[in-house]
Design a protein around this motif. Sequence first.
Motif, PDB file in Angstrom:
ATOM      1  N   ALA A  77       2.182   4.702   1.507  1.00 21.79           N
ATOM      2  CA  ALA A  77       2.037   5.435   2.847  1.00 21.79           C
ATOM      3  C   ALA A  77       2.926   6.683   2.783  1.00 21.79           C
ATOM      4  O   ALA A  77       3.355   6.720   1.699  1.00 21.79           O
ATOM      5  N   MET A 122       1.103  -4.601   3.757  1.00 22.99           N
ATOM      6  CA  MET A 122      -0.129  -4.467   4.821  1.00 22.99           C
ATOM      7  C   MET A 122      -0.965  -5.937   4.404  1.00 22.99           C
ATOM      8  O   MET A 122      -1.560  -6.013   3.626  1.00 22.99           O
ATOM      9  N   LEU A 146      -4.041   1.696  11.035  1.00 15.27           N
ATOM     10  CA  LEU A 146      -2.740   1.803  11.920  1.00 15.27           C
ATOM     11  C   LEU A 146      -2.367   3.486  11.629  1.00 15.27           C
ATOM     12  O   LEU A 146      -1.126   3.543  11.363  1.00 15.27           O
ATOM     13  N   ILE A 159       0.783  -1.173  -0.037  1.00 11.65           N
ATOM     14  CA  ILE A 159       0.015   0.007  -0.066  1.00 11.65           C
ATOM     15  C   ILE A 159       0.914   1.011   0.024  1.00 11.65           C
ATOM     16  O   ILE A 159       2.124   1.102   0.278  1.00 11.65           O
ATOM     17  N   GLU A 180       4.420   0.073   1.885  1.00  7.89           N
ATOM     18  CA  GLU A 180       4.323  -0.746   3.066  1.00  7.89           C
ATOM     19  C   GLU A 180       3.589  -1.875   2.504  1.00  7.89           C
ATOM     20  O   GLU A 180       2.466  -1.774   1.896  1.00  7.89           O
ATOM     21  N   ALA A 221      -2.293   5.095   8.969  1.00  3.31           N
ATOM     22  CA  ALA A 221      -1.594   4.991   7.586  1.00  3.31           C
ATOM     23  C   ALA A 221      -2.391   4.425   6.478  1.00  3.31           C
ATOM     24  O   ALA A 221      -1.947   5.090   5.480  1.00  3.31           O
ATOM     25  N   SER A 239       7.846  -6.419   9.631  1.00  4.17           N
ATOM     26  CA  SER A 239       8.124  -5.635  10.406  1.00  4.17           C
ATOM     27  C   SER A 239       6.871  -5.228  11.026  1.00  4.17           C
ATOM     28  O   SER A 239       6.802  -4.277  11.926  1.00  4.17           O
ATOM     29  N   LEU A 240       5.696  -5.891  10.957  1.00  6.36           N
ATOM     30  CA  LEU A 240       4.639  -5.644  11.733  1.00  6.36           C
ATOM     31  C   LEU A 240       4.528  -6.522  13.345  1.00  6.36           C
ATOM     32  O   LEU A 240       3.836  -6.561  14.192  1.00  6.36           O
TER      33      LEU A 240
END
Lengths: 625, 236
Positions: free
Chosen positions: A429, A454, A497, A427, A452, A499, A562-563
């Motif tokens: 951001a 997602m 989030l 996505i 990013e 974002a 990264s999440l």
Amino acid sequence: MKYLIHLTIFCLSVLNGFGQSETLIPQEAVSVVSINNISLLQKISLDDLVNYEFMEELQQELFDGSTEGKSIKDCGIDFDQRMNVFVGNAVDYEVGGVTFGISNQAKFFEVFDDYDKVPCDYPGVELYSSYFNRIAIKGNYGVLLRVNPMMELVDMLTDSIWYARGNEYPWGYGYDEIYNDLDGENIEEAFELMEELETIENTNNPSADDTFPIASNDPTQKTYFELRDSVEMSLQNEYMQQVSKNIFVDKKCLFSADEEFRTLVSHSSDAAIYLDNSRYFMQGSSIWYFQAMYPQLYKELGELYESNVIIGDIQIKDNTVEFLVTSKYNEKLGSIYEEMNSAKFDKNVLKYIHQDNSAFFTYNVNLLGAYEQSMDVIVPILEKETSSKVTANLLVLELMDALIDKNTVFNTYRGSMFGTYNGVETIKAKKIIFEYDDETFEYIERQVETEEEMPIFLIGYSTKREDIIRKVMKRLDRLSDKVIAYNDYWIIHDAILNAAPAYVFMNNGLFMITNDKNIPTNYFHGYGSNALSKKNAKKAKKSATIYAFADMEKAVENLPSSLFDGRQNEMLDFIRGKSGNIEITSGGAKEFSSDFKLVYNLNGEQDDSGTYILDLINSIYVLTK
Amino acid sequence: MVLYLSYNNDMKVHRLLALVFPLLLIASGCVEIIDDLSLNADGSGTFKYTVNLSSSKIKINSILALDTLDGRKVPSLDEIKSDVDRLIKAFKNKDGISEVSLDANYDDYMFKISCDFNSLLNLQNAIKSVILEETEYKSLPELDHDWLSFKENVLERSVPKITIEKTKEIRQADKALLREGSYTSITRFDKIIDDFRNKNAMVSKNGMAIMLKTNPYSLIEDQRLLDNTIYLKSDK
């Protein structure tokens, strides 16, 4: 007749030789993980094993190197006996520990080298003690036991002794504020603050302005916290004696006290889970305030939760791990669950589950039925409590029940819902970067687009009142510049989030939220022929309250690391590269029980089934702790 | 025999860490730090410290949505705001420190702290004092050294050891992610720079500012990477 059957099971089980290490589980145990086929764990290193949260009682062994390079096989554990991990509590103390069989005591104490033998009056029992725990060995089985008094009791006794000795109010550092504000919600916060204040007292260089509780100017007198430590230690010894006497002298243990547990450990499954939900709820450390303030209500709720036990069997069959769970309850609670489960499956949800999705669930409940039945059960309980606070709350509840149009409320939010996880997408951001001026190195900020990863999801709720939700969205569109209406849907900017946007739309009696723009724009009416296959749809419809499915390979492989934090990524890394499905089904609520089944299909990869089973046990332990 | 680790004893240090590094730890991937010191001839000046976590805001928001992480409570946004405000308030009261300002952007997780100082000694003492207050005066050997000194047109500067030492506590796997971040140290003068020791430094075209850039990972591995001695010309 029923009694005779259970008695027979009990006698047979004792004659068959099980009920050895199980007989050392204290009767106070509220949850037990019982591993029957512990040979599954032979390859697991001890360091890995004690890292699991359900093995926390053994974690002190991690720090002294005695477990290094060793497996369970090397530590003298008997693989023919069950290993039982337990936690629980009585009114005044908590217990925790593990029971096990022993094949080689010398090897066993090479690992448990913190323990020193201490005198023991119990016939046939050897006792070993470390700073925190005790190990008791009886013949070829033993228990590692920890007993801790409840801190509320410790504090109460400490205060009592403190004042009786002629000391003054011990606190000079914000304690008034803590206690004045103390209620059910901030108790935990208050205790955390008290621990901090205790640390302040123990600080080498306290601030000159701080005042701390001291007994007197006489340095031989104990400070408040030293006194509290002594009280705690004394109570710990007393309760340890009490629990040990119950087990070794009076033969009172969970096995002898609880029929459900006896039946459970007679099963031949590889592992079993036991959770006494009634004691878990009624003796939980967070309910002491409630118990003190509303004793009648506490008693009545205790009756409501009576006989509420969750038991489960874990079985490894071929390439499949099966977890069969039964939740047992009494007639009152059962009547609420039965109403809750009386919902008709909403077929419309199947249209929005893509046949290639990574994971999805359906949850089917009749919230109105459950609400009405709950009122029938709970109002008479609340009526018996005479405290003004409960009476006032009951009045509010009854007025709301009388004045609010329940049909409208529960037709807007009916309770049934579904969710799908549709993989990961990139996505757009935004992030801020700095640009420097070569002349002076002054810098300016600039917002730039970034990409990013997602996870893409869709969540939907059944509704019969789209008109009400539409009204809410219409007003929100006016109130917030982040909500923008389009033809058939709304965009809520930065909803995910802070974002990424979320898309809200309604169709087919469903209110849906997703972060995939494709769904409201291209699949507004569902996926059509690409929706869930008939075979899988049938499974979801057949499963009464809940159905869940996850293709582990698809679901986990592309999840952005990264999440997640380090530990979560370690767990995900373990699954990454492996294939398998997880399926959860439910059998619907009956009068006295509900059944659930979790099946983990390993797709032919059974090399490390011990780890699979430990991961599963640990997840259950953490959830039920 | 080593028994359980006592969390209580380290609580104050963890509390400090929770304040100074919380977002760095959870967003260790793409943290950008700018450490900007403007020094006047009389030793007074302005200090600006910028932490840019906007690249990690999705991760930060996902973690802030959790109750606990690795068994520890995740602070709420309100708690973080309150702690940051308390730190700034404490800093404002220090001797020789004025014009303290905080520009905190909690949407993008960008934090800019700025203050004026009478002397570098006052600046260092103020920072040390705030850290000591936050750690309840726990003995911290990392605070024993001075990282800034200015005498006779010569500035010696390094990075405060405490920031490096505590960052070492990040797990190895997370630490590797710090390679993606950046740490920029800028020093500005009202005089022309004559010479400097650190070969990796760059001087601005106007000759009055010097910049060193690295990533947090390299800085943890080699604490002296940003050390520099800067010589100024006697006249502008």
